[in-house]
Design an enzyme around this catalytic site. Structure first.
Site, PDB file in Angstrom:
ATOM      1  N   LYS A 171      28.541 -17.919  -3.722  1.00  0.00           N
ATOM      2  CA  LYS A 171      29.504 -17.057  -4.427  1.00  0.00           C
ATOM      3  C   LYS A 171      30.153 -16.141  -3.411  1.00  0.00           C
ATOM      4  O   LYS A 171      29.560 -15.843  -2.369  1.00  0.00           O
ATOM      5  CB  LYS A 171      28.777 -16.195  -5.464  1.00  0.00           C
ATOM      6  CG  LYS A 171      29.695 -15.599  -6.512  1.00  0.00           C
ATOM      7  CD  LYS A 171      29.920 -16.575  -7.658  1.00  0.00           C
ATOM      8  CE  LYS A 171      30.930 -16.092  -8.661  1.00  0.00           C
ATOM      9  NZ  LYS A 171      30.949 -16.966  -9.848  1.00  0.00           N
ATOM     10  N   ASP A 210      36.919 -16.950 -10.233  1.00  0.00           N
ATOM     11  CA  ASP A 210      36.027 -16.157 -11.095  1.00  0.00           C
ATOM     12  C   ASP A 210      36.884 -14.979 -11.562  1.00  0.00           C
ATOM     13  O   ASP A 210      38.126 -15.093 -11.566  1.00  0.00           O
ATOM     14  CB  ASP A 210      34.779 -15.699 -10.319  1.00  0.00           C
ATOM     15  CG  ASP A 210      33.678 -15.148 -11.234  1.00  0.00           C
ATOM     16  OD1 ASP A 210      32.949 -15.934 -11.835  1.00  0.00           O
ATOM     17  OD2 ASP A 210      33.550 -13.905 -11.369  1.00  0.00           O
TER      18      ASP A 210
HETATM   19  P1  NDP Z   1      39.319 -13.218 -15.783  1.00  0.00           P
HETATM   20  O1  NDP Z   1      39.616 -12.361 -14.632  1.00  0.00           O
HETATM   21  O2  NDP Z   1      40.258 -14.299 -16.164  1.00  0.00           O
HETATM   22  O3  NDP Z   1      39.091 -12.324 -17.097  1.00  0.00           O
HETATM   23  C1  NDP Z   1      38.107 -11.349 -17.150  1.00  0.00           C
HETATM   24  C2  NDP Z   1      38.247 -10.617 -18.455  1.00  0.00           C
HETATM   25  O4  NDP Z   1      37.125  -9.770 -18.653  1.00  0.00           O
HETATM   26  C3  NDP Z   1      39.473  -9.727 -18.484  1.00  0.00           C
HETATM   27  O5  NDP Z   1      39.939  -9.612 -19.784  1.00  0.00           O
HETATM   28  C4  NDP Z   1      38.909  -8.397 -17.984  1.00  0.00           C
HETATM   29  O6  NDP Z   1      39.646  -7.260 -18.377  1.00  0.00           O
HETATM   30  C5  NDP Z   1      37.542  -8.401 -18.612  1.00  0.00           C
HETATM   31  N1  NDP Z   1      36.648  -7.614 -17.753  1.00  0.00           N
HETATM   32  C6  NDP Z   1      36.325  -7.831 -16.473  1.00  0.00           C
HETATM   33  N2  NDP Z   1      35.531  -6.892 -15.984  1.00  0.00           N
HETATM   34  C7  NDP Z   1      35.366  -6.036 -17.001  1.00  0.00           C
HETATM   35  C8  NDP Z   1      34.644  -4.843 -17.123  1.00  0.00           C
HETATM   36  N3  NDP Z   1      33.942  -4.329 -16.102  1.00  0.00           N
HETATM   37  N4  NDP Z   1      34.664  -4.233 -18.316  1.00  0.00           N
HETATM   38  C9  NDP Z   1      35.365  -4.760 -19.351  1.00  0.00           C
HETATM   39  N5  NDP Z   1      36.079  -5.885 -19.286  1.00  0.00           N
HETATM   40  C10 NDP Z   1      36.075  -6.516 -18.134  1.00  0.00           C
HETATM   41  O7  NDP Z   1      37.856 -13.799 -15.505  1.00  0.00           O
HETATM   42  P2  NDP Z   1      37.135 -15.063 -16.159  1.00  0.00           P
HETATM   43  O8  NDP Z   1      37.559 -15.236 -17.566  1.00  0.00           O
HETATM   44  O9  NDP Z   1      37.276 -16.185 -15.218  1.00  0.00           O
HETATM   45  O10 NDP Z   1      35.606 -14.602 -16.088  1.00  0.00           O
HETATM   46  C11 NDP Z   1      34.954 -13.960 -17.179  1.00  0.00           C
HETATM   47  C12 NDP Z   1      33.448 -14.139 -17.038  1.00  0.00           C
HETATM   48  O11 NDP Z   1      33.128 -15.529 -17.032  1.00  0.00           O
HETATM   49  C13 NDP Z   1      32.824 -13.586 -15.755  1.00  0.00           C
HETATM   50  O12 NDP Z   1      31.521 -13.116 -16.046  1.00  0.00           O
HETATM   51  C14 NDP Z   1      32.725 -14.811 -14.856  1.00  0.00           C
HETATM   52  O13 NDP Z   1      31.725 -14.664 -13.874  1.00  0.00           O
HETATM   53  C15 NDP Z   1      32.338 -15.853 -15.895  1.00  0.00           C
HETATM   54  N6  NDP Z   1      32.587 -17.249 -15.523  1.00  0.00           N
HETATM   55  C16 NDP Z   1      33.831 -17.664 -15.152  1.00  0.00           C
HETATM   56  C17 NDP Z   1      34.037 -18.993 -14.855  1.00  0.00           C
HETATM   57  C18 NDP Z   1      35.399 -19.528 -14.542  1.00  0.00           C
HETATM   58  O14 NDP Z   1      35.519 -20.740 -14.408  1.00  0.00           O
HETATM   59  N7  NDP Z   1      36.424 -18.713 -14.444  1.00  0.00           N
HETATM   60  C19 NDP Z   1      32.917 -19.954 -14.845  1.00  0.00           C
HETATM   61  C20 NDP Z   1      31.678 -19.421 -15.318  1.00  0.00           C
HETATM   62  C21 NDP Z   1      31.536 -18.112 -15.621  1.00  0.00           C
HETATM   63  P3  NDP Z   1      40.616  -6.533 -17.327  1.00  0.00           P
HETATM   64  O15 NDP Z   1      41.818  -7.418 -17.249  1.00  0.00           O
HETATM   65  O16 NDP Z   1      40.884  -5.203 -17.907  1.00  0.00           O
HETATM   66  O17 NDP Z   1      39.858  -6.450 -16.032  1.00  0.00           O
HETATM   67  O1  2IT Z   2      30.441 -18.664 -12.353  1.00  0.00           O
HETATM   68  C1  2IT Z   2      30.926 -19.798 -12.198  1.00  0.00           C
HETATM   69  O2  2IT Z   2      30.289 -20.828 -12.458  1.00  0.00           O
HETATM   70  C2  2IT Z   2      32.310 -19.894 -11.727  1.00  0.00           C
HETATM   71  N1  2IT Z   2      32.970 -18.878 -11.537  1.00  0.00           N
HETATM   72  C3  2IT Z   2      32.921 -21.237 -11.441  1.00  0.00           C
HETATM   73  C4  2IT Z   2      32.477 -21.766 -10.117  1.00  0.00           C
HETATM   74  C5  2IT Z   2      33.171 -23.019  -9.651  1.00  0.00           C
HETATM   75  O3  2IT Z   2      32.892 -23.385  -8.502  1.00  0.00           O
HETATM   76  O4  2IT Z   2      33.949 -23.620 -10.381  1.00  0.00           O
END
Ligand code: NDP
Ligand code: 2IT
Length: 453
Positions: A125, A165
């Protein structure tokens, strides 16, 4: 003190001021007591002590010039945690809260998640304390170039393959991939989540959200239940939340919420396809705040400064299913108690470690169908793995083919977690223990094969 408690104590001593990392280590190791008894060879080879220590941690300076001509300096990092079963694989997070402890927690989780996917991927990561919010495209581009200017020497399609992420989506991956390609004069699958035109996989943007819903559907099916006519609460409004919402709708459920770090919207009428398209345009193109939803749809209510879980607790909002898709440690004990009191019986985590340990205890005590992040959100990295396969084959698969593979993988993760729970003496619905044990065994056995490295 049990053997694994000693390992945890040693890890805590060596990693002060890294609470999220220690939380993740404790959560995994406390499920592994049964593996200590069944596998004395793991203890003899100090596998547990070795698995909590990253292979290497790279920390570097990221200087860039903002639109006013001022030089800004951020910190970049990549933790290459474990490559026993494949090249390091995992996302990059750009958020002001990023520090080495958070990246280590995410990298540690990624080891077991990736092992569960059935694909050959190790755990890693990375990220930066850079905040893309409010930055121009030019600023984001210059930052991404500078970040890649150092990272390029540490990654590679058979070494380490980053992806997105929080704060890293298609735009950022495009800039970083472009810089890598230009620097090495090489078109290889060094990043996933790429644009469709230059080697990205169909369904990768959708994969995490869809996968989280597929995992929930698998859990529900064991009780002859489904998403049909269910009320769902989703946190976040980013990549994972949006596509979870889309899939809930497709399966006949009703999502009533989104949030960002400024506040929460609740729409009791349900977020249909048209409203979801508005959120996607708002968040992905205009990069606006979720608050604007209520200007467009005045029947919805905006709660300033509150998370979805605060609102659900304080307003007594009823739901059947909850999908946390924002960030770590968003659900506290009082949120978990309120969710269950108000009828929630299924929680599938799109985010990484969104529930505090006390909240998880409450889910398990109350027999909630609970899919922990490392199992429930593995769809994203799984389709990243499929993107790597397509890049190696120099082919691209149709949408249906990738989606079907994703469904099969989520089904397998569900089944292997359940089977591992049963085999190691836990309740079949203890997906926490099951996912940790199934993921750990694969990696531990591979580590053992290599001797002491
Ligand atoms: P994005 O950046 O697309 O979206 C994140 C969302 O969560 C935004 O709406 C953001 O609001 C909100 N957010 C982030 N930090 C905070 C905080 N501290 N308090 C409140 N709201 C918050 O990220 P993703 O959708 O990609 O990721 C969301 C989650 O999913 C994370 O935990 C990530 O690790 C996990 N994840 C993502 C994967 C992926 O493929 N993208 C895969 C597996 C897990 P704001 O815009 O105000 O910051
Ligand atoms: O937390 C996760 O699994 C991710 N942000 C996606 C990682 C990836 O390599 O697609």
């Amino acid at each position: 003190m049990s053997y694994l408690k000693e390992v945890i104590a040693r890890t805590e001593e060596k990693n002060p001021s890294q609470p999220e990392f220690i939380q993740a280590v404790e959560e995994v190791l406390m499920s592994l007591e049964a593996t200590v008894d069944k596998h004395p060879e793991f203890v003899a080879a100090s596998i547990y002590d070795r698995i909590v220590e990253p292979d290497r941690q790279i920390i570097f300076r990221v200087p860039w010039v903002d639109d006013s001509g001022k030089v800004q300096v951020n910190r970049g990092m990549r933790v290459q945690f474990n490559n026993a079963i494949g090249p390091y694989k995992g996302g990059l997070r750009f958020h002001p809260s990023v520090n080495i402890g958070i990246i280590k927690f995410l990298g540690f989780e990624q080891i077991f998640k990736n092992a569960l996917t059935t694909l050959p991927m190790g755990g890693g990561k990375g990220g930066s304390d850079f905040d893309p919010k409010g930055k121009s495209d030019g600023e984001v581009m210059r930052f991404c170039y500078s970040f890649m200017h150092e990272l390029f020497r540490h990654v590679g399609p058979d070494t380490d393959v980053p992806a997105g992420d929080i704060g890293v989506g298609g735009r950022e991956i495009g800039y970083m991939y472009g810089f890598y390609k230009k620097t090495l004069n090489e078109h290889t699958g060094v990043l996933t989540g790429k644009g469709r035109e230059y080697g990205g996989s169909l369904i990768r943007p959708e994969a995490t959200g869809y996968g989280t819903v597929y995992f929930a559907a698998e859990m529900l099916a064991t009780r002859n239940d489904s998403f049909e006519n269910k009320t769902v609460i989703i946190s976040g409004a980013g990549n994972v939340a949006q596509f979870a919402s889309e899939k809930v709708l497709e399966l006949g459920g009703k999502n009533i919420s989104f949030c960002d770090s400024s506040g929460t919207i609740i729409d009791m009428e349900g977020i249909d396809k048209e409203k979801l398209n508005f959120v996607m345009e708002l968040k992905n193109i205009r990069r606006g705040r979720i608050k604007e939803y209520v200007e467009k749809y005045p029947n919805a209510v905006y709660y300033d400064g509150k998370s979805v879980w605060d609102v659900a607790r304080d307003e007594g909002i009823k739901c059947d299913i909850a999908l946390p898709c924002a960030t770590q440690n968003e659900i506290h004990e009082s949120h978990a108690e309120a969710l269950i009191k108000n009828g929630c019986y299924c929680i599938s985590e799109g985010a990484n470690m969104p529930s505090l340990p006390k909240a998880v205890d409450i889910y398990l005590e109350n027999k909630v169908l609970y899919g922990p992040g490392k199992a429930a959100n593995a769809g994203g990295v799984s389709v990243s793995g499929l993107e790597m396969s397509q890049n190696s084959l120099k082919l691209s698969w149709e949408r249906e083919e990738v989606d079907n593979r994703l469904k099969v993988i989520m089904k397998n993760i569900h089944e292997s977690s359940r089977n591992a729970a049963i085999a190691y003496g836990f309740d079949e619905e203890n997906y926490v223990a099951g996912a940790n044990i199934a993921g750990f065994l694969k990696v531990a056995k591979a580590m053992l094969s290599y001797g002491v490295l």
